[in-house]
Design an enzyme around this catalytic site. Structure first.
Site, PDB file in Angstrom:
ATOM      1  N   GLY A  48    -131.291 -47.864  49.211  1.00 38.75           N
ATOM      2  CA  GLY A  48    -131.550 -47.650  47.793  1.00 38.75           C
ATOM      3  C   GLY A  48    -131.553 -46.170  47.467  1.00 38.75           C
ATOM      4  CB  CYS A  49    -133.421 -44.249  44.930  1.00 33.25           C
ATOM      5  SG  CYS A  49    -133.732 -42.543  44.426  1.00 33.25           S
ATOM      6  CG  PHE A  50    -130.348 -39.984  48.047  1.00 40.91           C
ATOM      7  CD1 PHE A  50    -130.931 -39.546  46.871  1.00 40.91           C
ATOM      8  CD2 PHE A  50    -129.003 -39.663  48.256  1.00 40.91           C
ATOM      9  CE1 PHE A  50    -130.221 -38.808  45.926  1.00 40.91           C
ATOM     10  CE2 PHE A  50    -128.281 -38.920  47.328  1.00 40.91           C
ATOM     11  CZ  PHE A  50    -128.888 -38.497  46.171  1.00 40.91           C
TER      12      PHE A  50
END
Length: 217
Positions: A48-50
């Site tokens: 997902g979002c890093f």
């Protein structure tokens, strides 16, 4: 996912010395080295979002550096704006540089499967698109064997309510993201996304991995 962490710990301890699954026939892993003997070693995860993944893994003892970036696509030197379109093939990912004498790849895999929901296809929560897919990019056949075996074991034990959809691919070119993405949570902790999304996930992650956190975390 009741008592997920307890089940994961038991599974990873029990299976760490067991036999491994056969390699996938759909993806060519033939060029992978048998084992990476370098120290430090590298793990590459997309969860997902890093921004979230970076903050989580930076807290673990033995992790020396976490770099946010893009990998798995076909566009060279992509920008964040390009990746966000979903048209570059890249996933938001993190290169995790770690000391295998302090933290094992097995433990990092355990953290990966706790850090996000590996049953969500091309999304994590409200972040939707192929750039947010769950993926592991392996650097050696040893890593591949561990990843394939654990995914098969987790599915067999029905640890999650749905099958794991994590993509497993050979590590390819990793493009570090723009500088403002690096160490994002520490530098922007008061921003709404950090407070509403990253902070709760990070606090839960730290509670679960309290025994392997860096001093001061």
């Amino acid at each position: 996912m009741k008592n997920l962490y307890i089940i994961l710990v038991a599974l990873f301890v029990f299976t760490s010395c067991q036999g491994q699954e056969k390699q996938s026939k759909k993806t060519d892993f033939s060029k992978l080295p048998a084992k990476n003997t370098a120290n430090p070693d590298t793990a590459t995860f997309a969860a997902g979002c890093f921004w979230c993944t970076e903050a989580q893994f930076k807290a673990l003892k033995g992790v020396q550096q976490v770099v946010s970036g893009y990998t798995g696509g076909w566009v060279a030197n992509p920008s964040y704006a390009q990746v966000c379109t979903g048209n570059t093939g890249h996933a938001e990912a993190t290169n995790i540089i770690f000391d295998p004498n302090v933290i094992s790849y097995d433990k990092l895999l355990e953290a990966f499967f706790v850090a996000h929901d590996p049953t969500q296809l091309n999304r994590q929560g409200n972040d939707v698109g192929t750039q947010y897919r769950s993926a592991i990019f392996v650097h050696s056949k040893e890593q591949l064997d561990k990843v394939q075996f654990y995914i098969a074991a987790l599915n067999k034990e029905k640890v999650y309510n749905e099958p794991i959809v994590t993509e497993v691919m050979p590590a390819v070119v990793f493009y570090p993201a723009e500088s403002y993405h690096q160490d994002y949570y520490r530098l922007n902790g008061k921003e709404p996304y950090c407070q509403l999304v990253i902070k709760p996930k990070l606090e839960k992650f730290k509670r679960i991995f309290s025994k392997v956190l860096k001093e001061g975390e």
